[in-house]
Design an enzyme around this catalytic site. Sequence first.
Site, short mmCIF file in Angstrom:
data_model
loop_
_atom_site.label_atom_id
_atom_site.label_comp_id
_atom_site.label_asym_id
_atom_site.label_seq_id
_atom_site.Cartn_x
_atom_site.Cartn_y
_atom_site.Cartn_z
CG ASP A 225 31.50 37.56 36.43
OD1 ASP A 225 32.05 36.45 36.50
OD2 ASP A 225 31.30 38.29 37.42
CD GLU A 317 32.42 32.41 36.25
OE1 GLU A 317 33.47 32.22 36.84
OE2 GLU A 317 31.52 33.16 36.68
CG ASP A 399 31.84 41.69 39.21
OD1 ASP A 399 32.46 40.74 39.69
OD2 ASP A 399 31.05 42.40 39.86
#
Length: 468
Positions: A225, A317, A399
């Site tokens: 992340d 991501e 997170d």
Amino acid sequence: MLGVADRERLSVMQSYRFALDLTPRQERVVLAHAGAARVAHNWALARVKAVMDQRAAERTYGVDEASLTPPLGWSLPALRRAWNAAKPVVAPWWRECSKEAYNTGLEALARGLKNWSDSRGGRRAGRAVGFPRFKSRRRSTPSVRFTTGAIRVERDRRHVVLPRLGRLKLHESARKLARRLDAATARIVSAMVRRDGGRWHVSFTCAVQRVQRVPARPDATVGVDLGVRHLAVLSTGEVEPNPGYLHTATRRMRRLARRMSRRVGPDRRTGRRPSKRWETARGQLARAHARVVNLRRDGLHKLTSRLAREYGTIVVEDLNVAGMLANRRLARRIADTGFAELRRQLAYKTAWNGGRLVVADRWYPSSKTCSGCGTVKTKLALSERTYTCTPCGLVLDRDVNAARNLAALAAEASTAGSGPVAGRGADRKTPLAGLVAVKRQPGTATAGKTGTVPPQGRTSNHVPTNAS
Ligand SMILES: [Zn+2]
């Protein structure tokens, strides 16, 4: 005995960049070549524009298509033919520089023209590309690329030989490249000499035969992340702190910029030349910037190498960096952490190490989903650092929760057999209706996930296409 030569080889293009220590004479020769590249570029661009204007004008006079001024080809060979025909008049001194110098300029123009026409015709992703512009001596980075002739690393590994420039001293040892050249696992395709950050570098583009590696834990998956508070949080719970070199160096850079503004700079209107002291301050500022760039690159390389060597699958991501930079409060920190660079490095390093990179869809709500039961929250303020799930009672760092959701996506991507770039993933864990509902919440655009700020205002229009 199984030698290295018997193992699987991977053919890749790789570049090796070394700092140079040029003598004043060598620097003059390189600058002359860079100048020659600029002259060829600007001459050809002017020709291209003149022919375009001429044809447009002729059309308004009603000249039929067949009798218009013939168009000038935009390909590199066509531009080179035009240049070679014109150079005795345009640049009677052309013999002083290697033909590679002119080629450098013309190649840049051919690429620029192609990018522009591709972008215009919808054949190129990303933001719109503008028409090539003239290169200025002040603003452009001096560089020249050699593709033919004597290009080699000397036996002492402290010098390189380039056409016309001769023997150049390196500031650092070229042993990494020299070893590969000696073992015939690398072939130099081109060499570029370029000045960045106030220092000269030579960059060799090589065709390299790499031994196909296997990650230490081929079956392990890690979700990464990317954030603003930390550089990255792994699904293992590990936190990679944000180096924030730029943040700490900002004060120094501000001070240097102030110092520069107080000194006598150049003025193009009055033709005033910059003072020596202004030049000094400018050099200091450029070096401060270059140092930040180097430190950042080093930190990112260390992280991405470690991840790619260890894990078989890495999930990240898909961040909309352009959209995030539009948000000015986060902008500096985000630019600082260099998301795009991290993604780029992970992409090639996973390929080199025999792993794979899964990129989650931009709209996958990794922060808002519970990694325990899959419930999706409709709202999660950026200030909530801990994810608390009411249905299943999970309490986890925000997170780490997001990173775990990303890691879980990899399983879906592999069962779907969709390869390294799939991982749209929002299908099974998150019903489509839920995703749309979340994203249509007004005001969630900025209060969304850590670091993932969707493009402002246009969110709902994009959801159906991306989530389908
Ligand atoms: Zn839950």
